[in-house]
Design a protein around this motif. Structure first.
Motif, PDB file in Angstrom:
ATOM      1  N   SER A 201      51.008 -20.333  36.198  1.00 15.66           N
ATOM      2  CA  SER A 201      51.937 -20.804  35.165  1.00 15.66           C
ATOM      3  C   SER A 201      51.209 -21.834  34.334  1.00 15.66           C
ATOM      4  O   SER A 201      50.518 -22.697  34.866  1.00 15.66           O
ATOM      5  CB  SER A 201      53.194 -21.418  35.801  1.00 15.66           C
ATOM      6  OG  SER A 201      52.871 -22.545  36.571  1.00 15.66           O
ATOM      7  N   ARG A 202      51.294 -21.682  33.028  1.00 20.54           N
ATOM      8  CA  ARG A 202      50.613 -22.617  32.130  1.00 20.54           C
ATOM      9  C   ARG A 202      51.401 -22.743  30.824  1.00 20.54           C
ATOM     10  O   ARG A 202      52.112 -21.798  30.443  1.00 20.54           O
ATOM     11  CB  ARG A 202      49.182 -22.145  31.834  1.00 20.54           C
ATOM     12  CG  ARG A 202      49.073 -20.748  31.259  1.00 20.54           C
ATOM     13  CD  ARG A 202      47.610 -20.402  30.955  1.00 20.54           C
ATOM     14  NE  ARG A 202      47.485 -19.055  30.449  1.00 20.54           N
ATOM     15  CZ  ARG A 202      47.178 -18.008  31.206  1.00 20.54           C
ATOM     16  NH1 ARG A 202      47.009 -18.175  32.500  1.00 20.54           N
ATOM     17  NH2 ARG A 202      47.059 -16.808  30.677  1.00 20.54           N
ATOM     18  N   PRO A 203      51.308 -23.886  30.179  1.00 21.26           N
ATOM     19  CA  PRO A 203      52.069 -24.065  28.936  1.00 21.26           C
ATOM     20  C   PRO A 203      51.476 -23.273  27.781  1.00 21.26           C
ATOM     21  O   PRO A 203      50.258 -23.172  27.644  1.00 21.26           O
ATOM     22  CB  PRO A 203      51.956 -25.575  28.679  1.00 21.26           C
ATOM     23  CG  PRO A 203      50.696 -25.968  29.365  1.00 21.26           C
ATOM     24  CD  PRO A 203      50.551 -25.078  30.556  1.00 21.26           C
ATOM     25  N   ALA A 204      52.346 -22.689  26.954  1.00 20.18           N
ATOM     26  CA  ALA A 204      51.884 -21.976  25.764  1.00 20.18           C
ATOM     27  C   ALA A 204      51.247 -22.955  24.786  1.00 20.18           C
ATOM     28  O   ALA A 204      50.258 -22.642  24.121  1.00 20.18           O
ATOM     29  CB  ALA A 204      53.048 -21.245  25.109  1.00 20.18           C
ATOM     30  N   VAL A 205      51.830 -24.143  24.672  1.00 17.75           N
ATOM     31  CA  VAL A 205      51.250 -25.209  23.857  1.00 17.75           C
ATOM     32  C   VAL A 205      50.931 -26.367  24.803  1.00 17.75           C
ATOM     33  O   VAL A 205      51.829 -27.024  25.322  1.00 17.75           O
ATOM     34  CB  VAL A 205      52.231 -25.673  22.757  1.00 17.75           C
ATOM     35  CG1 VAL A 205      51.601 -26.800  21.937  1.00 17.75           C
ATOM     36  CG2 VAL A 205      52.613 -24.502  21.857  1.00 17.75           C
ATOM     37  N   ARG A 206      49.667 -26.602  25.029  1.00 13.80           N
ATOM     38  CA  ARG A 206      49.267 -27.588  26.027  1.00 13.80           C
ATOM     39  C   ARG A 206      49.371 -29.006  25.464  1.00 13.80           C
ATOM     40  O   ARG A 206      48.775 -29.313  24.428  1.00 13.80           O
ATOM     41  CB  ARG A 206      47.842 -27.324  26.495  1.00 13.80           C
ATOM     42  CG  ARG A 206      47.681 -25.955  27.132  1.00 13.80           C
ATOM     43  CD  ARG A 206      46.290 -25.759  27.689  1.00 13.80           C
ATOM     44  NE  ARG A 206      46.148 -24.422  28.245  1.00 13.80           N
ATOM     45  CZ  ARG A 206      45.067 -23.981  28.872  1.00 13.80           C
ATOM     46  NH1 ARG A 206      44.026 -24.781  29.014  1.00 13.80           N
ATOM     47  NH2 ARG A 206      45.016 -22.753  29.345  1.00 13.80           N
ATOM     48  N   PRO A 207      50.089 -29.883  26.150  1.00 10.78           N
ATOM     49  CA  PRO A 207      50.172 -31.273  25.689  1.00 10.78           C
ATOM     50  C   PRO A 207      48.873 -32.012  25.959  1.00 10.78           C
ATOM     51  O   PRO A 207      48.065 -31.604  26.794  1.00 10.78           O
ATOM     52  CB  PRO A 207      51.319 -31.839  26.533  1.00 10.78           C
ATOM     53  CG  PRO A 207      51.301 -31.020  27.776  1.00 10.78           C
ATOM     54  CD  PRO A 207      50.881 -29.645  27.367  1.00 10.78           C
ATOM     55  N   ARG A 208      48.670 -33.111  25.242  1.00 10.04           N
ATOM     56  CA  ARG A 208      47.502 -33.950  25.491  1.00 10.04           C
ATOM     57  C   ARG A 208      47.687 -34.705  26.792  1.00 10.04           C
ATOM     58  O   ARG A 208      48.787 -35.118  27.139  1.00 10.04           O
ATOM     59  CB  ARG A 208      47.315 -34.940  24.350  1.00 10.04           C
ATOM     60  CG  ARG A 208      46.847 -34.302  23.051  1.00 10.04           C
ATOM     61  CD  ARG A 208      47.048 -35.233  21.873  1.00 10.04           C
ATOM     62  NE  ARG A 208      46.666 -36.610  22.179  1.00 10.04           N
ATOM     63  CZ  ARG A 208      46.946 -37.635  21.386  1.00 10.04           C
ATOM     64  NH1 ARG A 208      47.624 -37.431  20.264  1.00 10.04           N
ATOM     65  NH2 ARG A 208      46.575 -38.849  21.713  1.00 10.04           N
ATOM     66  N   LEU A 209      46.589 -34.883  27.512  1.00  7.77           N
ATOM     67  CA  LEU A 209      46.642 -35.647  28.759  1.00  7.77           C
ATOM     68  C   LEU A 209      46.662 -37.132  28.429  1.00  7.77           C
ATOM     69  O   LEU A 209      45.858 -37.614  27.619  1.00  7.77           O
ATOM     70  CB  LEU A 209      45.436 -35.324  29.641  1.00  7.77           C
ATOM     71  CG  LEU A 209      45.410 -35.965  31.027  1.00  7.77           C
ATOM     72  CD1 LEU A 209      46.615 -35.498  31.850  1.00  7.77           C
ATOM     73  CD2 LEU A 209      44.128 -35.617  31.757  1.00  7.77           C
ATOM     74  N   ASP A 210      47.585 -37.851  29.023  1.00 12.34           N
ATOM     75  CA  ASP A 210      47.756 -39.290  28.786  1.00 12.34           C
ATOM     76  C   ASP A 210      46.677 -40.051  29.557  1.00 12.34           C
ATOM     77  O   ASP A 210      46.890 -40.475  30.691  1.00 12.34           O
ATOM     78  CB  ASP A 210      49.166 -39.696  29.236  1.00 12.34           C
ATOM     79  CG  ASP A 210      49.399 -41.192  29.147  1.00 12.34           C
ATOM     80  OD1 ASP A 210      48.642 -41.863  28.408  1.00 12.34           O
ATOM     81  OD2 ASP A 210      50.317 -41.675  29.820  1.00 12.34           O
ATOM     82  N   LEU A 211      45.500 -40.219  28.929  1.00 11.03           N
ATOM     83  CA  LEU A 211      44.372 -40.846  29.615  1.00 11.03           C
ATOM     84  C   LEU A 211      44.629 -42.311  29.969  1.00 11.03           C
ATOM     85  O   LEU A 211      44.347 -42.726  31.102  1.00 11.03           O
ATOM     86  CB  LEU A 211      43.103 -40.706  28.768  1.00 11.03           C
ATOM     87  CG  LEU A 211      41.805 -41.152  29.448  1.00 11.03           C
ATOM     88  CD1 LEU A 211      41.568 -40.375  30.727  1.00 11.03           C
ATOM     89  CD2 LEU A 211      40.622 -40.994  28.482  1.00 11.03           C
ATOM     90  N   PRO A 212      45.156 -43.166  29.040  1.00 12.05           N
ATOM     91  CA  PRO A 212      45.441 -44.558  29.442  1.00 12.05           C
ATOM     92  C   PRO A 212      46.420 -44.643  30.613  1.00 12.05           C
ATOM     93  O   PRO A 212      46.237 -45.461  31.526  1.00 12.05           O
ATOM     94  CB  PRO A 212      46.027 -45.172  28.171  1.00 12.05           C
ATOM     95  CG  PRO A 212      45.478 -44.345  27.061  1.00 12.05           C
ATOM     96  CD  PRO A 212      45.419 -42.955  27.602  1.00 12.05           C
ATOM     97  N   GLY A 213      47.446 -43.804  30.591  1.00 16.92           N
ATOM     98  CA  GLY A 213      48.383 -43.799  31.706  1.00 16.92           C
ATOM     99  C   GLY A 213      47.724 -43.348  32.990  1.00 16.92           C
ATOM    100  O   GLY A 213      47.950 -43.927  34.065  1.00 16.92           O
ATOM    101  N   ALA A 214      46.864 -42.321  32.887  1.00 18.86           N
ATOM    102  CA  ALA A 214      46.179 -41.813  34.075  1.00 18.86           C
ATOM    103  C   ALA A 214      45.262 -42.872  34.676  1.00 18.86           C
ATOM    104  O   ALA A 214      45.239 -43.084  35.899  1.00 18.86           O
ATOM    105  CB  ALA A 214      45.384 -40.565  33.709  1.00 18.86           C
ATOM    106  N   LEU A 215      44.504 -43.565  33.823  1.00 12.59           N
ATOM    107  CA  LEU A 215      43.572 -44.580  34.321  1.00 12.59           C
ATOM    108  C   LEU A 215      44.306 -45.757  34.946  1.00 12.59           C
ATOM    109  O   LEU A 215      43.907 -46.271  36.006  1.00 12.59           O
ATOM    110  CB  LEU A 215      42.680 -45.066  33.173  1.00 12.59           C
ATOM    111  CG  LEU A 215      41.679 -44.047  32.617  1.00 12.59           C
ATOM    112  CD1 LEU A 215      40.936 -44.627  31.422  1.00 12.59           C
ATOM    113  CD2 LEU A 215      40.691 -43.625  33.701  1.00 12.59           C
ATOM    114  N   SER A 216      45.406 -46.201  34.326  1.00 15.59           N
ATOM    115  CA  SER A 216      46.118 -47.371  34.844  1.00 15.59           C
ATOM    116  C   SER A 216      46.817 -47.072  36.161  1.00 15.59           C
ATOM    117  O   SER A 216      46.738 -47.870  37.108  1.00 15.59           O
ATOM    118  CB  SER A 216      47.114 -47.892  33.810  1.00 15.59           C
ATOM    119  OG  SER A 216      48.036 -46.890  33.427  1.00 15.59           O
ATOM    120  N   VAL A 217      47.486 -45.924  36.275  1.00 13.48           N
ATOM    121  CA  VAL A 217      48.197 -45.633  37.517  1.00 13.48           C
ATOM    122  C   VAL A 217      47.218 -45.311  38.644  1.00 13.48           C
ATOM    123  O   VAL A 217      47.435 -45.688  39.802  1.00 13.48           O
ATOM    124  CB  VAL A 217      49.222 -44.491  37.321  1.00 13.48           C
ATOM    125  CG1 VAL A 217      48.545 -43.132  37.186  1.00 13.48           C
ATOM    126  CG2 VAL A 217      50.212 -44.469  38.488  1.00 13.48           C
TER     127      VAL A 217
END
Length: 472
Positions: A201-217
């Motif tokens: 399963s994959r999105p037809a329109v892929r959202p951007r990955l939230d890099l600042p959120g990923a790094l902080s959490v």
């Protein structure tokens, strides 16, 4: 919300019913194996240290290296699985698990073993949310999904117990290296079977990955897990411990601020704001923290008070394992009869009573019967709570956000496992140190005090959840 395009990769000759069984087998085997990895080396640590060259005070880094990767990156990879495909990430994670386990089994230097163990933790962070989201999206909401989640929860909890048993058996009969080699076989089988039965399963329109959120959490979770583990090895007042925990809290605050402003956040705050998700994940942390730390306390009791060997102490937890399997099967039935929240309350309530009965443990061998009975009842109750937690935390979330929801649930499991043992260990060892020596009576006193706190945590969870049920 993005539109999800399902691509069927299962061969036409496989019926839907047969494919569903194979999907369940592949995903549950992976989850069980990863749960085993949390504890399989605990009993074998002295043997590992002697063979590879770890000093006694450095042995703690073997489980810590795994926990840092497993808890620190779960939420990130849960979101990555939503973006690039759950099946793809499942296969990537299983490939990493197999290769890192092969390196760990062949390791002859501390740095190599720690790197392999860290990579195993990273593989766990990749596979666990992907497998759980594949499980929830493969079965429609209702009895079938609840039964699948029940089996998954049972095997996750049983895996932690099985790891203690299997580690002792492999170390005594073969070698501790087989604790790594077993994963190579499981990963190889999964990599052959999974592409044939799992649907992507994959999105037809892929959202951007939230890099600042990923790094902080990720930084926050790494700092908190490191701080908790460091506290177990030193003290809660140690400067490094306090610094790591404070840094973790600050980074969590940064994460929340980032998510409020992000156009495509890593964790949409509307998900965290849902009462079901918040209550479910809090229950998950407490369920895993209390039961896994109880295994640690009872291991201390069985070896230091009753004088059992590591192998016999590990085998004593087979009854707990049986209780968790039974609880996993009974959980969906309890939920169907009383509802998820009442199942949570009942699970924590019975678990608290079973754990509290262990305060009467003594120094004679006959007390082993109480350990077996209490852990069986507590294991059943704990798994009822875990099944209810999984259903609560994922039920009200759309399929395209299941990776986030299951990533949160997986993170709750792993943070609970990582959080519980250092806290209970600090309570027990603090009491033992205050009494002035490591005698069976002093160890029993420390273990008993920690058991009271453990039972109290389960009881508080039951009361808080009961109030939540009543208000709802």
């Amino acid at each position: 919300m993005s539109t999800i395009e399902h691509v069927v990769t299962a061969p036409a000759r496989i019926s839907d019913a047969a494919r569903a069984r194979l999907v369940l087998a592949v995903l549950l085997t992976a989850s069980f194996t990863l749960a085993v990895d949390f504890s399989i080396l605990n009993v074998a640590l002295p043997a590992v240290g002697a063979d590879v060259g770890f000093s006694l005070d450095a042995l703690q880094w073997i489980p810590t290296a795994f926990a840092l990767g497993a808890a620190g990156f779960t939420l990130l990879f849960g979101r990555v699985a939503d973006v690039v495909g759950r099946r793809r990430m499942f296969l990537v994670g299983m490939g990493l698990l197999g290769s890192s386990s092969l390196v760990g089994g062949l390791a002859d230097a501390p740095a190599v073993l720690l790197a392999a163990r860290a990579a195993q933790g990273l593989a766990t962070a990749i596979v666990t949310p992907a497998a759980l989201s594949l499980l929830t999206t493969s079965f429609a909401p209702g009895p079938l999904r609840e039964r699948a989640l029940g089996l998954n929860g049972a095997l996750m909890a049983a895996g932690f117990t099985t790891g203690a048993i299997l580690g002792g058996v492999l170390t005594d009969v073969l070698s501790w290296r087989w604790a790594f080699f077993v994963n190579v076989v499981v990963a190889a089988v999964a990599l052959v079977v999974a592409p044939l039965v799992l649907r992507e399963s994959r999105p037809a329109v892929r959202p951007r990955l939230d890099l600042p959120g990923a790094l902080s959490v990720t930084g926050a979770l790494l700092a908190i897990v490191y701080g908790l583990t460091h506290a177990e090895a030193t003290s809660w007042g140690n400067g490094v411990t306090l610094g790591a925990l404070v840094a973790g809290v600050v980074l969590l605050m940064v994460f929340v601020a980032v998510e409020r402003r992000a156009t495509e956040p890593l964790v949409p705050l509307r998900i965290l704001g849902r009462r079901e998700v918040a209550v479910g994940n809090l229950a998950g942390v407490l369920a895993f923290a209390t039961e896994t730390s109880l295994v640690f306390l009872l291991t201390l009791y069985l070896q230091k008070v009753l004088g059992l060997s590591p192998l016999m102490a590990g085998l004593s937890f087979a009854v707990l394992g049986a209780g968790t399997v039974l609880g996993g099967m009974a959980g969906p039935k309890v939920i169907a009869r009383v509802g998820t929240r009442r199942a949570l309350v009942a699970g924590f309530g019975v678990q608290a009573l079973a754990t509290l009965s262990l305060v009467w443990l003594g120094t004679g061998d006959a007390w082993l019967l109480l350990v077996l009975a209490a852990t069986f009842v507590g294991g059943v109750a704990n798994l009822v709570a875990i099944v209810a937690f999984m259903v609560t935390a994922t039920h009200a979330v759309a399929d395209e956000e299941q990776g986030v929801a299951t990533g949160l649930a997986s993170m709750s499991q792993q943070v609970g496992i990582t959080l519980g043992t250092p806290i209970m260990s600090a309570i027990a060892t603090g009491r033992i140190g205050a009494l002035g020596g490591v005698t069976p009576a002093h160890v029993l006193s420390g273990v008993t005090l920690a058991i009271v706190v453990n039972a109290g945590a389960a009881a508080v969870a039951a009361v808080v959840l009961a109030v939540s049920v009543a208000r709802r």
